[in-house]
Each structure stands twice: as C-alpha cells, then as structure tokens.
Design a protein around this motif. Sequence first.
Motif, mmCIF file in Angstrom:
data_model
loop_
_atom_site.group_PDB
_atom_site.id
_atom_site.type_symbol
_atom_site.label_atom_id
_atom_site.label_comp_id
_atom_site.label_asym_id
_atom_site.label_seq_id
_atom_site.Cartn_x
_atom_site.Cartn_y
_atom_site.Cartn_z
ATOM 1 N N GLU A 56 0.829 -1.211 0.000
ATOM 2 C CA GLU A 56 0.000 0.000 0.000
ATOM 3 C C GLU A 56 0.863 1.261 0.000
ATOM 4 O OE1 GLU A 56 -3.187 1.812 3.055
ATOM 5 O OE2 GLU A 56 -3.621 -0.245 2.419
ATOM 6 N N ALA A 57 1.871 1.284 0.856
ATOM 7 C CA ALA A 57 2.758 2.459 0.930
ATOM 8 C C ALA A 57 3.574 2.613 -0.352
ATOM 9 C CB ALA A 57 3.694 2.330 2.137
ATOM 10 N N VAL A 58 4.062 1.505 -0.881
ATOM 11 C CA VAL A 58 4.866 1.546 -2.106
ATOM 12 C C VAL A 58 4.012 2.016 -3.279
ATOM 13 C CG1 VAL A 58 6.147 0.117 -3.760
ATOM 14 C CG2 VAL A 58 6.537 -0.162 -1.296
ATOM 15 N N ASP A 59 2.804 1.471 -3.402
ATOM 16 C CA ASP A 59 1.919 1.890 -4.487
ATOM 17 C C ASP A 59 1.523 3.364 -4.374
ATOM 18 O OD1 ASP A 59 2.044 -0.528 -5.778
ATOM 19 O OD2 ASP A 59 -0.010 -1.142 -5.311
ATOM 20 N N ALA A 60 1.367 3.846 -3.156
ATOM 21 C CA ALA A 60 1.046 5.267 -2.964
ATOM 22 C C ALA A 60 2.198 6.141 -3.472
ATOM 23 C CB ALA A 60 0.753 5.558 -1.492
#
Length: 141
Positions: A56-60
Amino acid sequence: MTRSEAREQAFILVFEKSFNQQDSLDTIIENAQAGRDLNVDKFSYRLAEAVYGHLEAVDALIDKYSTKWKLERIVKVSLAILRMSISEMLYMEEVPVSVSINEAVEIAKKYATEDDASFCNGVLGAVAKDLEKIKEELSQE
C-alpha cells in the motif's frame, strides 16, 4: 546466485503475483518451484516479501511520483520493477540507492522497452531525491 540474478528472480515473483493477487507469495513460489524447478534465493525472497509487506505504501509512492500516469495504467512489467526497486530503497538499507535504480533500469531494458526503462528511471530518481523525507514520513505512520 549474484545479486543481479536474485533481483531478477524477485522481479519475476512480483510480476507473477500481480496476476495472482489472491495467492500468497509462498504459494506463488511453490507453484514456480513445481512448474520450473525454481530455487528461490534468500535475497529474492526478502525483496519480494518487502514489496508485499508494504504494498500500500509503495503503491502510494508510485502513484505520487509517476506524474501523469495512474497506477492502473502503468504496464505490469514497469509496475513490478517500480514496486521492487522502491521497496529495496526503503526497506533494504544495505543496498545503495544508485545500485537499486541501475538494476531496475537494466531489468526494464531486458523485459520491457527503452521507454519503460526511461519511465522507471525517472520515477525512481524522483523517489530517490525525496527518499529521506519519505522514510521519515513512513516512520511516523
């Protein structure tokens, strides 16, 4: 297995998982081992695990730094490369950022097009420029 080979193996696992989102990373690996006698390197596993442990953090970050491109429109090969390299920059302190970017661009050249390699290089360069700030923000969450 060299680090470059291990990175390429991690990329393939991340790419495969993008088509089998319901399967766990371990299931993807088990299927790969059964189907093509794959022996997963420890570094490859750690890197792929970092991607899906922080997806989730990487995709954000990919969404934020890939200007003019929504996450859903990024080619799956480039998306897998970006996920892997950003995860490596954020969560594998022993790897120099420049090495992570260079290796990602080389994988893009091998598995995608020159345009994809340039796109990945641009996004990763922008993330690298703000890396310390990003790490600080993530540590506060």
